[in-house]
Every structure is written in structure tokens, then in C-alpha cells.
Design a protein around this motif. Structure first.
Motif, PDB file in Angstrom:
ATOM      1  N   PHE A   1       0.829  -1.213   0.000  1.00  0.00           N
ATOM      2  CA  PHE A   1       0.000   0.000   0.000  1.00  0.00           C
ATOM      3  C   PHE A   1       0.866   1.266   0.000  1.00  0.00           C
ATOM      4  CE2 PHE A   1      -2.538  -3.157   2.526  1.00  0.00           C
ATOM      5  CZ  PHE A   1      -3.410  -3.483   1.496  1.00  0.00           C
ATOM      6  N   GLY A   2       2.010   1.180  -0.678  1.00  0.00           N
ATOM      7  CA  GLY A   2       2.871   2.355  -0.818  1.00  0.00           C
ATOM      8  C   GLY A   2       3.794   2.623   0.361  1.00  0.00           C
ATOM      9  N   VAL A   3       3.732   1.784   1.398  1.00  0.00           N
ATOM     10  CA  VAL A   3       4.561   1.984   2.600  1.00  0.00           C
ATOM     11  C   VAL A   3       5.575   0.853   2.689  1.00  0.00           C
ATOM     12  CG1 VAL A   3       4.573   2.198   5.116  1.00  0.00           C
ATOM     13  CG2 VAL A   3       2.669   3.132   3.783  1.00  0.00           C
ATOM     14  N   GLN A   4       6.832   1.193   3.007  1.00  0.00           N
ATOM     15  CA  GLN A   4       7.883   0.187   3.029  1.00  0.00           C
ATOM     16  C   GLN A   4       7.726  -0.782   4.207  1.00  0.00           C
ATOM     17  OE1 GLN A   4      11.367   3.085   1.687  1.00  0.00           O
ATOM     18  NE2 GLN A   4      12.017   0.964   1.641  1.00  0.00           N
ATOM     19  N   TYR A   5       8.150  -2.028   3.997  1.00  0.00           N
ATOM     20  CA  TYR A   5       7.981  -3.094   4.976  1.00  0.00           C
ATOM     21  C   TYR A   5       8.553  -2.779   6.369  1.00  0.00           C
ATOM     22  CZ  TYR A   5       6.499  -6.264   1.214  1.00  0.00           C
ATOM     23  OH  TYR A   5       5.818  -6.869   0.175  1.00  0.00           O
ATOM     24  N   PRO A   6       9.760  -2.158   6.468  1.00  0.00           N
ATOM     25  CA  PRO A   6      10.308  -1.920   7.817  1.00  0.00           C
ATOM     26  C   PRO A   6       9.368  -1.154   8.741  1.00  0.00           C
ATOM     27  CG  PRO A   6      12.008  -1.574   6.175  1.00  0.00           C
ATOM     28  CD  PRO A   6      10.721  -1.768   5.418  1.00  0.00           C
ATOM     29  N   ILE A   7       8.553  -0.260   8.175  1.00  0.00           N
ATOM     30  CA  ILE A   7       7.616   0.500   9.012  1.00  0.00           C
ATOM     31  C   ILE A   7       6.537  -0.431   9.564  1.00  0.00           C
ATOM     32  CG2 ILE A   7       5.913   2.363   9.002  1.00  0.00           C
ATOM     33  CD1 ILE A   7       7.581   3.734   6.846  1.00  0.00           C
ATOM     34  N   TYR A   8       6.018  -1.333   8.716  1.00  0.00           N
ATOM     35  CA  TYR A   8       5.019  -2.299   9.196  1.00  0.00           C
ATOM     36  C   TYR A   8       5.608  -3.191  10.287  1.00  0.00           C
ATOM     37  CZ  TYR A   8       1.921  -1.195   5.253  1.00  0.00           C
ATOM     38  OH  TYR A   8       1.074  -0.562   4.381  1.00  0.00           O
ATOM     39  N   VAL A   9       6.842  -3.658  10.060  1.00  0.00           N
ATOM     40  CA  VAL A   9       7.486  -4.551  11.046  1.00  0.00           C
ATOM     41  C   VAL A   9       7.623  -3.852  12.390  1.00  0.00           C
ATOM     42  CG1 VAL A   9       9.607  -5.799  11.613  1.00  0.00           C
ATOM     43  CG2 VAL A   9       8.714  -5.861   9.273  1.00  0.00           C
ATOM     44  N   MET A  10       8.124  -2.613  12.361  1.00  0.00           N
ATOM     45  CA  MET A  10       8.324  -1.871  13.610  1.00  0.00           C
ATOM     46  C   MET A  10       7.004  -1.649  14.346  1.00  0.00           C
ATOM     47  SD  MET A  10       9.683   2.029  14.086  1.00  0.00           S
ATOM     48  CE  MET A  10       8.282   2.661  13.144  1.00  0.00           C
ATOM     49  N   LEU A  11       5.986  -1.151  13.640  1.00  0.00           N
ATOM     50  CA  LEU A  11       4.710  -0.844  14.291  1.00  0.00           C
ATOM     51  C   LEU A  11       4.045  -2.122  14.825  1.00  0.00           C
ATOM     52  CD1 LEU A  11       3.274   1.862  11.851  1.00  0.00           C
ATOM     53  CD2 LEU A  11       4.386   2.209  14.061  1.00  0.00           C
ATOM     54  N   SER A  12       4.153  -3.217  14.064  1.00  0.00           N
ATOM     55  CA  SER A  12       3.568  -4.490  14.526  1.00  0.00           C
ATOM     56  C   SER A  12       4.248  -4.958  15.801  1.00  0.00           C
ATOM     57  CB  SER A  12       3.703  -5.563  13.438  1.00  0.00           C
ATOM     58  OG  SER A  12       3.057  -5.158  12.254  1.00  0.00           O
ATOM     59  N   LEU A  13       5.575  -4.878  15.847  1.00  0.00           N
ATOM     60  CA  LEU A  13       6.305  -5.314  17.042  1.00  0.00           C
ATOM     61  C   LEU A  13       5.992  -4.419  18.241  1.00  0.00           C
ATOM     62  CD1 LEU A  13       9.770  -6.211  15.448  1.00  0.00           C
ATOM     63  CD2 LEU A  13       8.091  -7.786  16.426  1.00  0.00           C
ATOM     64  N   VAL A  14       5.814  -3.129  18.016  1.00  0.00           N
ATOM     65  CA  VAL A  14       5.466  -2.219  19.120  1.00  0.00           C
ATOM     66  C   VAL A  14       4.108  -2.607  19.708  1.00  0.00           C
ATOM     67  CG1 VAL A  14       4.805   0.151  19.687  1.00  0.00           C
ATOM     68  CG2 VAL A  14       6.849  -0.269  18.326  1.00  0.00           C
ATOM     69  N   ILE A  15       3.133  -2.860  18.844  1.00  0.00           N
ATOM     70  CA  ILE A  15       1.787  -3.228  19.326  1.00  0.00           C
ATOM     71  C   ILE A  15       1.841  -4.545  20.094  1.00  0.00           C
ATOM     72  CG2 ILE A  15      -0.522  -3.916  18.578  1.00  0.00           C
ATOM     73  CD1 ILE A  15      -0.164  -1.957  16.202  1.00  0.00           C
ATOM     74  N   VAL A  16       2.495  -5.550  19.515  1.00  0.00           N
ATOM     75  CA  VAL A  16       2.590  -6.857  20.186  1.00  0.00           C
ATOM     76  C   VAL A  16       3.343  -6.732  21.514  1.00  0.00           C
ATOM     77  CG1 VAL A  16       3.571  -9.182  20.019  1.00  0.00           C
ATOM     78  CG2 VAL A  16       2.426  -8.170  18.040  1.00  0.00           C
ATOM     79  N   GLY A  17       4.460  -5.992  21.497  1.00  0.00           N
ATOM     80  CA  GLY A  17       5.248  -5.814  22.719  1.00  0.00           C
ATOM     81  C   GLY A  17       4.468  -5.115  23.813  1.00  0.00           C
TER      82      GLY A  17
END
Length: 328
Positions: free
Chosen positions: A170-186
Motif C-alpha cells: 500500500f505504498g509503505v515500506q515493509y520496515p515500518i510495518y514490522v516496527m509498528l507491529s512489534l510495538v503493538i505486540v510488545g
């Protein structure tokens, strides 16, 4: 039957309590800073600039999650920058040796895990100070990766791997998704999972935690492994993004990560902090660096600001600890 009801707080008291929380205060600071910077520089709140801030933050933001949990349990890790570089170099060498992308990634993460395990065992089993242990580990790991890479960057990595840092959804690079997902899970795990909440008891009073039946050594070793693996994940993301593994990347990263965690409410004395707060602290530092760039401030001054921010954060932490001691 009469029951004791908790006293009702007025709206003013509730607002004061909400603002008093470190996370809420950081959100307000970020909003105010965003408004001011948008008036100073029209491009500050543009989609491209916000994405650039989050992309630059993806490396530190990912490691900050593990560092916050480690600080809560009373630990400290100065070797995350070297671990990040080691993961990228090991993965890159494996790829260039013909190992497929997935096994190469797993081998890189395994190298990071070994660093965390060594830190955890040295701190818990031998009782060596975390500062000395992880400082020595940082120097040793940095020397090791210089030896195995012969002091040169590992280049020409395959596209099957670089997609982890350059791919988009969706136009956003993967590292941003990885970081935000890990923050939510953490954040969810630290607030709700019994195993992760034990870090607060250990950081608050380690002796009492042992007497209450908590396996302190196991939790501490796990936390050292966790922050090392997250440093490895950050190393994979940055290596994939640049398409090469640098032997010098990550130098000084540990201080920026610790600064972000302390700004977000973590304490060097342990027992306090949150994943969300640490991420907001990292976001604040990312905002500051971006704002200084847009204002044309020299990069050397930016290092000075970061150092001053670390000292200020530690001073505030020490004064806060003294205030709590007096209240007790």
C-alpha cells in the motif's frame, strides 16, 4: 450491606492524572512540535516526510522495544549496535556463499541470539555488571565481524533478501510495518502477559521477586536474548534496505536507544517503563532529528543535541528516583 466505593475523581483530577502519565505527555509534546514545525516548514507534515521519519526510525524503534523490557527488569545492553551489524554481515556472507534467503536470515538471527544468550549468562550466572558485560561484548562482537568480513562491507546481496527492506505494501515500506507491529505486540504482552510482567517485580525488588518464586535468572536471560534478536531484526531490515551489510553500522546506536527508552519513562534503576512510552521517546528523537535537518542545522550539532538529551533524561530519572525515595 455497605460497600466501600473508590473516591470519584473530578474531571480536572482525571485530566491532571492523564497528562501526568509519560505517554500522554509525550503525545502532547509531539503534537505541539508537529504544529510548530508545520508552520516553520510546510513539508514537515507531508506524507513523504512522515514516511521518511518512520523509515529512519524503524531501526531504533524496533530495538527500543527490547531495551525497554530489559531496563524494566533492571538490565542494560550496550552491545545492540554491534549485534545489529553482526546480523547483517553474517546474513550477507551466507547469501554470497549461496545459502537461500530464509536460511541465511535464520543464521543471522541465530548469531544475534547467541550474543544475547552470552550476555544473559554472564550477567546472571557469573554476576558480572551488565554495563561491563555488554560493553565488552560490544567491542568483541565488533572485532569479530571485522575479522569475518575482512573489514569490508558485504555487497551484491540478492533481491530475494533485499525485499525485506525495500518492499512496499500500500505504498509503505515493509520496515515500518514490522516496527509498528512489534510495538503493538510488545505493548500488549508487557501489559497483559504474566511472564513479561514479572520484569516489573524483578526490576522493582529482585530479592523479593526471588522469594516470591519468580525464576529471576530465566526472565533476565530471556530479556537479553529478546533485545539481541530485535537488534538482529533491525539489522536485517537496514541491510535489506541498503542492499549491503556494513561493518560500521550501528555505532552509537545503543545510546540513542537507551535515551529513547528513558525519555519514554523507563528507569536505569528498573521497575518502570513501557514499550509504548519507549517508542514515543524514539519518535520524539526522530522528530527532533528531522526538524533539525529541515532547519539546516549541522549534523555535528545534532550529535550534541542527542548527547545533551541523554544527560537531561538521566538527570530527570535520578531526580525522580530521589523524590520517590523521600516520599517513602
Amino acid at each position: 450491606m455497605n460497600t466501600l466505593e473508590p473516591p470519584r475523581l473530578s474531571l480536572r483530577d482525571r485530566l491532571s492524572s492523564l497528562i501526568g502519565q509519560r505517554e500522554s505527555a509525550l503525545v502532547i509534546v509531539l503534537l505541539v512540535a508537529g504544529i510548530i514545525m508545520s508552520m516553520v516548514s510546510p513539508v514537515f507534515l507531508s506524507v513523504a516526510n512522515i514516511e521518511a521519519i518512520l523509515l529512519a526510525l524503524s531501526m531504533e524503534g524496533t530495538i527500543t522495544i527490547g531495551m525497554a523490557i530489559l531496563l524494566i527488569s533492571g538490565g542494560l545492553d550496550l552491545s545492540v549496535g554491534s549485534t545489529l551489524a553482526l546480523t547483517g554481515v553474517v546474513t550477507g556472507l551466507c547469501l554470497n556463499a549461496g545459502v537461500p534467503a530464509v536460511p541465511a536470515i535464520l543464521l543471522g538471527l541465530m548469531a544475534a541470539l547467541m550474543v544475547g544468550l552470552a550476555n544473559g549468562l554472564l550477567v546472571t550466572r557469573l554476576g558480572i555488571n551488565p554495563f561491563i558485560t555488554t560493553l565488552g561484548m560490544a567491542m568483541g562482537v565488533r572485532g569479530l565481524l571485522l575479522v569475518i568480513a575482512h573489514g569490508r562491507a558485504v555487497i551484491n546481496l540478492s533481491s530475494a533478501f533485499t525485499v525485506v527492506g525495500q518492499g512496499r505494501m500500500f505504498g509503505v515500506q515493509y520496515p515500518i510495518y514490522v516496527m509498528l507491529s512489534l510495538v503493538i505486540v510488545g505493548e500488549i504482552l508487557v501489559r497483559n502477559a504474566r511472564f513479561f510482567r514479572q520484569s516489573y517485580y524483578i526490576g522493582g525488588n529482585e530479592r523479593a521477586a526471588r522469594l516470591s518464586g519468580i525464576n529471576v535468572d530465566l526472565v533476565k536471560i530471556f530479556n537479553y536474548c529478546l533485545v539481541a534478536v530485535l537488534a538482529g531484526v533491525a539489522g536485517l531490515l537496514i541491510t535489506g534496505r541498503f542492499g549491503s551489510a556494513s561493518v560500521t553500522i550501528g555505532a552509537g546506536l545503543e545510546l540513542r536507544v537507551i535515551t529513547a527508552a528513558i525519555i519514554g519513562g523507563a528507569s536505569l534503576s528498573g521497575g518502570e517503563g513501557s514499550v509504548l512510552g519507549a517508542f514515543l521517546g524514539a519518535l520524539f528523537m526522530g522528530f527532533l532529528a528531522n526538524a533539525l535537518n529541515l532547519l539546516g542545522v549541522d549534523v555535528y550539532w545534532q550529535n550534541l543535541f542527542t548527547g545533551a538529551l541523554l544527560i537531561l533524561a538521566v538527570v530527570v530519572d535520578v531526580l525522580n528516583e530521589r523524590r520517590k525515595t523521600r516520599l517513602q
